[in-house]
Design an enzyme around this catalytic site. Structure first.
Site, PDB file in Angstrom:
ATOM      1  N   HIS A 121      -1.438   5.327  16.387  1.00 42.61           N
ATOM      2  CA  HIS A 121      -2.348   6.378  15.931  1.00 42.61           C
ATOM      3  C   HIS A 121      -2.887   7.246  17.071  1.00 42.61           C
ATOM      4  O   HIS A 121      -3.890   7.933  16.907  1.00 42.61           O
ATOM      5  CB  HIS A 121      -3.503   5.757  15.132  1.00 42.61           C
ATOM      6  CG  HIS A 121      -3.034   5.156  13.841  1.00 42.61           C
ATOM      7  ND1 HIS A 121      -3.812   4.332  13.068  1.00 42.61           N
ATOM      8  CD2 HIS A 121      -1.848   5.254  13.194  1.00 42.61           C
ATOM      9  CE1 HIS A 121      -3.113   3.956  11.989  1.00 42.61           C
ATOM     10  NE2 HIS A 121      -1.923   4.497  12.058  1.00 42.61           N
ATOM     11  N   CYS A 129      -3.118  19.996  22.303  1.00 42.40           N
ATOM     12  CA  CYS A 129      -3.118  21.341  21.737  1.00 42.40           C
ATOM     13  C   CYS A 129      -2.677  21.293  20.272  1.00 42.40           C
ATOM     14  O   CYS A 129      -1.786  20.538  19.903  1.00 42.40           O
ATOM     15  CB  CYS A 129      -2.170  22.239  22.531  1.00 42.40           C
ATOM     16  SG  CYS A 129      -2.119  23.919  21.875  1.00 42.40           S
ATOM     17  N   GLY A 186      -6.703  -8.662  13.167  1.00 44.01           N
ATOM     18  CA  GLY A 186      -7.785  -7.723  12.880  1.00 44.01           C
ATOM     19  C   GLY A 186      -7.361  -6.446  12.191  1.00 44.01           C
ATOM     20  O   GLY A 186      -7.905  -5.389  12.479  1.00 44.01           O
ATOM     21  N   ASN A 212      -7.878 -13.135  11.404  1.00 42.70           N
ATOM     22  CA  ASN A 212      -8.817 -12.189  10.794  1.00 42.70           C
ATOM     23  C   ASN A 212     -10.056 -12.974  10.364  1.00 42.70           C
ATOM     24  O   ASN A 212      -9.985 -14.180  10.160  1.00 42.70           O
ATOM     25  CB  ASN A 212      -8.168 -11.514   9.566  1.00 42.70           C
ATOM     26  CG  ASN A 212      -8.838 -10.188   9.177  1.00 42.70           C
ATOM     27  OD1 ASN A 212     -10.058 -10.117   9.015  1.00 42.70           O
ATOM     28  ND2 ASN A 212      -8.037  -9.143   9.016  1.00 42.70           N
TER      29      ASN A 212
HETATM   30  P1  NAD Z   1      -9.825  -1.629   9.202  1.00 41.19           P
HETATM   31  O1  NAD Z   1     -11.139  -1.132   9.690  1.00 41.19           O
HETATM   32  O2  NAD Z   1      -9.261  -1.172   7.943  1.00 41.19           O
HETATM   33  O3  NAD Z   1      -9.850  -3.229   9.117  1.00 41.19           O
HETATM   34  C1  NAD Z   1     -10.361  -4.022  10.115  1.00 41.19           C
HETATM   35  C2  NAD Z   1      -9.950  -5.465   9.857  1.00 41.19           C
HETATM   36  O4  NAD Z   1     -10.461  -6.253  10.923  1.00 41.19           O
HETATM   37  C3  NAD Z   1     -10.503  -6.062   8.554  1.00 41.19           C
HETATM   38  O5  NAD Z   1      -9.460  -6.741   7.901  1.00 41.19           O
HETATM   39  C4  NAD Z   1     -11.575  -7.056   9.043  1.00 41.19           C
HETATM   40  O6  NAD Z   1     -11.692  -8.188   8.205  1.00 41.19           O
HETATM   41  C5  NAD Z   1     -11.047  -7.423  10.410  1.00 41.19           C
HETATM   42  N1  NAD Z   1     -12.048  -7.851  11.387  1.00 41.19           N
HETATM   43  C6  NAD Z   1     -13.308  -7.384  11.554  1.00 41.19           C
HETATM   44  N2  NAD Z   1     -13.904  -7.972  12.598  1.00 41.19           N
HETATM   45  C7  NAD Z   1     -12.988  -8.831  13.119  1.00 41.19           C
HETATM   46  C8  NAD Z   1     -12.993  -9.720  14.235  1.00 41.19           C
HETATM   47  N3  NAD Z   1     -14.059  -9.840  15.033  1.00 41.19           N
HETATM   48  N4  NAD Z   1     -11.870 -10.453  14.489  1.00 41.19           N
HETATM   49  C9  NAD Z   1     -10.775 -10.344  13.680  1.00 41.19           C
HETATM   50  N5  NAD Z   1     -10.722  -9.509  12.617  1.00 41.19           N
HETATM   51  C10 NAD Z   1     -11.803  -8.757  12.344  1.00 41.19           C
HETATM   52  O7  NAD Z   1      -8.859  -1.331  10.403  1.00 41.19           O
HETATM   53  P2  NAD Z   1      -7.304  -1.105  10.507  1.00 41.19           P
HETATM   54  O8  NAD Z   1      -6.602  -1.983   9.547  1.00 41.19           O
HETATM   55  O9  NAD Z   1      -7.007  -1.202  11.932  1.00 41.19           O
HETATM   56  O10 NAD Z   1      -7.022   0.392  10.024  1.00 41.19           O
HETATM   57  C11 NAD Z   1      -7.952   1.426   9.985  1.00 41.19           C
HETATM   58  C12 NAD Z   1      -7.671   2.686  10.738  1.00 41.19           C
HETATM   59  O11 NAD Z   1      -8.834   2.912  11.493  1.00 41.19           O
HETATM   60  C13 NAD Z   1      -6.573   2.779  11.712  1.00 41.19           C
HETATM   61  O12 NAD Z   1      -5.925   3.954  11.386  1.00 41.19           O
HETATM   62  C14 NAD Z   1      -7.196   2.964  13.108  1.00 41.19           C
HETATM   63  O13 NAD Z   1      -6.558   4.014  13.793  1.00 41.19           O
HETATM   64  C15 NAD Z   1      -8.584   3.398  12.815  1.00 41.19           C
HETATM   65  N6  NAD Z   1      -9.694   2.847  13.636  1.00 41.19           N
HETATM   66  C16 NAD Z   1      -9.514   2.552  14.964  1.00 41.19           C
HETATM   67  C17 NAD Z   1     -10.565   2.007  15.713  1.00 41.19           C
HETATM   68  C18 NAD Z   1     -10.355   1.699  17.182  1.00 41.19           C
HETATM   69  O14 NAD Z   1      -9.563   2.335  17.843  1.00 41.19           O
HETATM   70  N7  NAD Z   1     -11.066   0.693  17.736  1.00 41.19           N
HETATM   71  C19 NAD Z   1     -11.788   1.738  15.106  1.00 41.19           C
HETATM   72  C20 NAD Z   1     -11.947   2.059  13.745  1.00 41.19           C
HETATM   73  C21 NAD Z   1     -10.878   2.604  13.028  1.00 41.19           C
HETATM   74 ZN    ZN Z   2      -1.189  25.084  23.680  1.00 39.17          ZN
END
Ligand code: NAD
Ligand code: ZN
Length: 242
Positions: A121, A129, A186, A212
């Site tokens: 992502h 840009c 996670g 998870n």
């Molecule tokens: P999500 O937020 O949908 O799910 C997070 C998952 O992590 C859940 O299943 C939850 O139960 C689990 N979780 C929470 N705390 C935990 C822990 N301490 N240990 C283990 N598991 C834990 O996230 P996703 O499935 O990654 O997808 C969501 C989208 O959000 C992605 O597109 C991503 O790009 C974006 N996102 C990224 C970030 C980041 O870069 N840190 C943060 C938020 C969202």
């Molecule tokens: Zn440009």
């Protein structure tokens, strides 16, 4: 099933694997203090991320979208990789073939020193840009809507928005087809194509370990789900050569 038993089973799957793949989501960074999207912390000023993480939202109101991303950057800048990122980096040194596919945009896997990271992502901390290939590191002191120094168009954050193709998906599916073990950490397993990466590997015969805090949409294909926080479970699960 108690957790020690699950952990022991997961450890033996790790030991038997020679071509591991890790797939990580927002949960791996939760203990660094970066909020997940689907948790209680997921809203910004009553906007759902889906409303702002879209090129149409950017064209409609680039200042608002930049404000949202600068808020997210501020949060990430105040956080550091946690024990889960470090355990995966050490695992990558122990098994140099490890491919780490992440949905996270915070850059913490690279910061922790993981080799072979595929950031599906994109990256929160770079600007890209809207029109050409130009990209650069963020300038944390900037305000307003930055412009491309090559073509003059607006710059946008270097993340993949809803409706846009993810980065290096071919490499990720290639690694999935070749893997003998997938470690899913996670992730809610509801965002595509990341969830399919685990499913494809599973269908090709790879073992699946899930870590998870609660069961997810991918639990049904997991050989073992270790319930617990990533920063506690991964250091106990993964080999560390250091
Ligand atoms: P999500 O937020 O949908 O799910 C997070 C998952 O992590 C859940 O299943 C939850 O139960 C689990 N979780 C929470 N705390 C935990 C822990 N301490 N240990 C283990 N598991 C834990 O996230 P996703 O499935 O990654 O997808 C969501 C989208 O959000 C992605 O597109 C991503 O790009 C974006 N996102 C990224 C970030 C980041 O870069 N840190 C943060 C938020 C969202
Ligand atoms: Zn440009």
């Amino acid at each position: 099933m108690d957790r020690d038993h699950d952990l022991a089973r997961a450890r033996s799957l790790v030991a038997a694997s020679s071509r591991p793949l890790a797939l990580t989501g927002a949960g791996v960074s939760a203990e660094s203090g970066v909020p997940t999207f689907r948790g209680a912390d997921g809203l910004w000023r009553n906007h759902r991320p889906e409303e702002l993480a879209h090129v149409d939202a950017f064209r409609r109101d680039p200042a608002l979208v930049w404000e949202f991303y600068r808020w997210r950057r501020d949060r990430v800048r105040r956080c550091v990789p946690n024990a889960a990122h470090h355990a995966l980096a050490a695992y990558g040194r122990a098994r140099p073939g490890l491919v780490l596919v992440t949905q996270n945009v915070d850059g913490f896997h690279r910061a922790a020193g993981s080799p072979n990271v595929i950031e599906l992502h994109g990256r929160l901390m770079i600007d890209r840009c809207l029109d050409c290939d130009f990209e650069r590191d963020e300038d944390p002191h900037e305000s307003g809507i930055p412009r491309c120094s090559a073509c003059g168009a607006f710059l946008r954050p270097g993340v993949v928005w809803f409706g846009e193709p993810v980065t290096r998906i071919g490499d990720a599916f290639h690694a999935a087809a070749w893997a003998d073990l997938v470690l899913v950490v996670g992730t809610s397993g509801v965002v595509e194509p990341a969830a399919s990466i685990a499913r494809v590997a599973s269908r090709r015969g790879a073992a699946v370990i899930e870590v998870n805090v609660e069961p997810s949409a991918l639990s049904s294909i997991a050989d073992v789900t270790v319930l617990g926080r990533a920063a506690e479970v991964l250091p106990a699960l993964l080999p560390n050569p250091a």
